[in-house]
Design an enzyme around this catalytic site. Structure first.
Site, short mmCIF file in Angstrom:
data_model
loop_
_atom_site.label_atom_id
_atom_site.label_comp_id
_atom_site.label_asym_id
_atom_site.label_seq_id
_atom_site.Cartn_x
_atom_site.Cartn_y
_atom_site.Cartn_z
N ASN A 11 0.87 -1.18 0.00
CA ASN A 11 0.00 0.00 0.00
C ASN A 11 0.90 1.23 0.00
O ASN A 11 1.50 1.56 1.01
CB ASN A 11 -0.88 -0.05 1.26
CG ASN A 11 -1.70 1.21 1.44
OD1 ASN A 11 -1.80 2.03 0.53
ND2 ASN A 11 -2.31 1.35 2.62
N TRP A 12 0.99 1.85 -1.17
CA TRP A 12 1.91 3.00 -1.30
C TRP A 12 1.35 4.26 -0.65
O TRP A 12 2.05 5.25 -0.54
CB TRP A 12 2.21 3.28 -2.77
CG TRP A 12 3.03 2.22 -3.45
CD1 TRP A 12 3.47 1.03 -2.91
CD2 TRP A 12 3.51 2.25 -4.80
NE1 TRP A 12 4.20 0.33 -3.84
CE2 TRP A 12 4.24 1.05 -5.01
CE3 TRP A 12 3.40 3.16 -5.85
CZ2 TRP A 12 4.85 0.75 -6.23
CZ3 TRP A 12 4.00 2.86 -7.05
CH2 TRP A 12 4.72 1.68 -7.25
N LYS A 13 0.07 4.24 -0.32
CA LYS A 13 -0.59 5.42 0.25
C LYS A 13 -0.37 6.63 -0.68
O LYS A 13 -0.31 6.45 -1.88
CB LYS A 13 -0.10 5.67 1.68
CG LYS A 13 -0.21 4.41 2.54
CD LYS A 13 -0.02 4.65 4.00
CE LYS A 13 -0.16 3.32 4.74
NZ LYS A 13 -0.04 3.48 6.19
N HIS A 99 -9.60 1.44 4.92
CA HIS A 99 -8.33 1.63 5.62
C HIS A 99 -8.54 2.62 6.76
O HIS A 99 -9.30 3.59 6.62
CB HIS A 99 -7.27 2.13 4.65
CG HIS A 99 -5.89 2.09 5.23
ND1 HIS A 99 -5.46 3.03 6.13
CD2 HIS A 99 -4.88 1.22 5.08
CE1 HIS A 99 -4.21 2.74 6.50
NE2 HIS A 99 -3.84 1.63 5.88
N GLU A 101 -6.87 4.99 7.79
CA GLU A 101 -6.58 6.40 7.46
C GLU A 101 -7.78 7.05 6.77
O GLU A 101 -8.04 8.24 6.94
CB GLU A 101 -5.31 6.49 6.60
CG GLU A 101 -4.08 6.21 7.46
CD GLU A 101 -2.88 5.67 6.72
OE1 GLU A 101 -2.86 5.68 5.48
OE2 GLU A 101 -1.93 5.22 7.39
N GLU A 169 -5.53 -4.66 10.66
CA GLU A 169 -4.49 -3.66 10.87
C GLU A 169 -4.78 -2.89 12.15
O GLU A 169 -5.59 -1.95 12.14
CB GLU A 169 -4.45 -2.68 9.69
CG GLU A 169 -4.17 -3.32 8.35
CD GLU A 169 -3.58 -2.33 7.36
OE1 GLU A 169 -2.51 -2.62 6.82
OE2 GLU A 169 -4.18 -1.27 7.15
N GLY A 175 2.31 2.49 10.62
CA GLY A 175 3.26 3.58 10.41
C GLY A 175 3.96 4.03 11.67
O GLY A 175 4.61 5.08 11.70
N SER A 214 3.26 -1.87 10.33
CA SER A 214 4.71 -1.90 10.55
C SER A 214 5.34 -3.26 10.26
O SER A 214 6.23 -3.70 11.00
CB SER A 214 5.05 -1.42 11.96
OG SER A 214 4.62 -0.09 12.15
N GLY A 236 4.89 1.40 4.58
CA GLY A 236 6.21 2.00 4.42
C GLY A 236 7.24 1.10 3.76
O GLY A 236 7.99 1.54 2.86
#
Ligand code: PGA
Length: 265
Positions: A11-13, A99, A101, A169, A175, A214, A236
């Site tokens: 997941n490159w976000k 997600h 976020e 998650e 992160g 993470s 990440g």
């Protein structure tokens, strides 16, 4: 029953531009040529601006490409939104929904997440449905309660093992460099598996349950070998081939163990 094929998803976000993305794609393809292709499924989810280009670029590789969000609505007067039909037209294989976020930044709730997953299923795209508790919820001993509610409401009736992946998650691990312990991961994954089985019978065993939060080269092996973990959703560490490739290799080691176990059974 044989374990489902592992899935490693990046997941490159909201990261990377065209040139960096192409370089990363090239680096991953090169590693695969040099060191072989572990027998798992591969997905990357770039920002929407890069999705079409990456799908074309990675078409000769085993990497499939997915989006990070979708509108629950069909095409029409919805300025700025992108439909599941658009994602299918762009060559996407999957899309992340729910997600944490997006739940945080856009106030998305479980009912909206379910509608998004349904929209994806309408056009035969895979939904990666994210669930997970906040730190306050874990501290209050509410992890299982929260995950139960999220799973019950976010996973639609249209879900089955070929079009749905569940990603656990824990919000406090995303992160932050803090990873859930193997015990914490197994407790939640076993619970999710039981809920999926109760709802979908044997097909519930075939749904992939990913862990995210993470995941790194250093902890991937321990996490991926845990019970009812069928892969990882990696943020990440998916932005560089040096950090993403070892996670793919760890998934390959799990696939080899699963094969041995299936042969012995
Ligand atoms: P992280 O992100 O690996 O950077 O913690 C995971 C995710 O948000 O999917």
């Amino acid at each position: 029953m044989a374990a489902p094929t592992g899935l490693i998803a990046g997941n490159w976000k909201m990261n990377l531009f065209h040139a960096e993305a192409l370089q990363l794609g090239t680096d991953l393809a090169e590693r695969m040529d040099l060191w072989g292709r572990p027998p798992v499924d591969y997905l990357i989810c770039p920002p929407l601006t890069l999705c079409g280009q990456m799908a074309a670029f990675l078409a000769p590789t085993p990497f499939k490409v997915g989006a990070q969000d979708v509108s629950p609505l069909k095409n029409g007067p919805h300025t700025g939104d992108v439909s599941a039909e658009h994602l299918a037209d762009l060559g996407m294989a999957a899309c992340i929904v729910g997600h944490s976020e997006r739940r945080r930044d856009h106030k998305e709730d479980d009912a909206l997440v379910r509608a998004k997953a349904e929209a994806l299923h309408r056009v035969n795209l895979t939904s990666i449905i994210c669930i997970g508790e906040t730190e306050a919820e874990r501290d209050a001993g509410k992890t299982i309660e929260v995950v139960t509610r999220q799973l019950q409401v976010s996973v639609p009736e249209t879900s089955h093992s070929a079009n749905t992946v569940v990603a656990y998650e824990p919000v406090w691990a995303i992160g932050t460099g803090r990873t859930a312990t193997v015990e914490q991961i197994e407790e939640v994954h076993n619970h999710i598996r039981q809920m999926l089985y109760d709802r979908m019978d044997f097909d519930g065993y075939a749904i992939r349950i990913l862990y995210g939060g993470s995941v790194t080269a250093a902890n991937a092996r321990d996490i991926l070998f845990a019970k009812n973990v069928n892969g990882a959703l990696v943020g990440g560490a998916s932005l560089k081939a040096e950090t993403f490739w070892p996670i793919i290799e760890a998934a390959g080691a799990v696939a080899a163990r699963n094969l041995r176990e299936a042969q012995q059974a």
